[in-house]
Design a protein around this motif. Structure first.
Motif, PDB file in Angstrom:
ATOM      1  N   PHE A   1      38.738  45.543  39.450  1.00 25.31           N
ATOM      2  CA  PHE A   1      39.455  44.490  38.749  1.00 25.31           C
ATOM      3  C   PHE A   1      38.920  44.254  37.337  1.00 25.31           C
ATOM      4  CE2 PHE A   1      40.497  40.021  37.843  1.00 25.31           C
ATOM      5  CZ  PHE A   1      41.867  40.070  38.037  1.00 25.31           C
ATOM      6  N   PHE A   2      37.868  44.964  36.944  1.00 23.88           N
ATOM      7  CA  PHE A   2      37.205  44.701  35.662  1.00 23.88           C
ATOM      8  C   PHE A   2      38.150  44.818  34.476  1.00 23.88           C
ATOM      9  CE2 PHE A   2      34.891  46.213  31.916  1.00 23.88           C
ATOM     10  CZ  PHE A   2      34.071  45.125  31.704  1.00 23.88           C
ATOM     11  N   GLY A   3      38.952  45.865  34.412  1.00 22.65           N
ATOM     12  CA  GLY A   3      39.852  46.075  33.268  1.00 22.65           C
ATOM     13  C   GLY A   3      40.878  44.961  33.126  1.00 22.65           C
ATOM     14  N   ARG A   4      41.521  44.597  34.226  1.00 26.96           N
ATOM     15  CA  ARG A   4      42.501  43.514  34.191  1.00 26.96           C
ATOM     16  C   ARG A   4      41.833  42.178  33.882  1.00 26.96           C
ATOM     17  NH1 ARG A   4      45.392  44.199  39.677  1.00 26.96           N
ATOM     18  NH2 ARG A   4      43.512  45.407  40.064  1.00 26.96           N
ATOM     19  N   GLY A   5      40.651  41.972  34.426  1.00 31.10           N
ATOM     20  CA  GLY A   5      39.922  40.739  34.144  1.00 31.10           C
ATOM     21  C   GLY A   5      39.554  40.626  32.680  1.00 31.10           C
ATOM     22  N   LEU A   6      39.205  41.737  32.070  1.00 31.81           N
ATOM     23  CA  LEU A   6      38.878  41.735  30.648  1.00 31.81           C
ATOM     24  C   LEU A   6      40.088  41.375  29.806  1.00 31.81           C
ATOM     25  CD1 LEU A   6      36.547  42.358  28.683  1.00 31.81           C
ATOM     26  CD2 LEU A   6      37.428  44.672  28.556  1.00 31.81           C
TER      27      LEU A   6
END
Length: 77
Positions: free
Chosen positions: A45-50
């Motif tokens: 989920f890191f990319g979407r969270g960023l």
């Protein structure tokens, strides 16, 4: 000598930047906390969270544009 119109326009430009920065900071803090929690659960989920963390930053750009328009309207820019 500074006229009243220039003084009020300068205060308005400062409020435009300050309000936008304050709102953006609060929104970015909430989004970053949620993104960190979601990334701890699922690292994918890191990319979407960023992306969701950066979205509130656009408010500052709008505040900057408004401040530039105000200051150029009274002849300071």
């Amino acid at each position: 000598m500074v006229t009243l119109e220039v003084a009020v326009a300068t205060i308005g430009a400062g409020l435009a930047i300050g309000g936008a920065g304050l709102g953006s900071g609060i929104g970015q803090g909430i989004a970053a906390a949620a993104a960190a929690g979601a990334t701890a659960e699922d690292p994918e989920f890191f990319g979407r969270g960023l992306v969701f963390t950066v979205i509130p930053e656009t408010q500052v750009i709008y505040g900057l544009v408004i401040a530039i328009l105000i200051l150029s309207g009274v002849g300071l820019l």
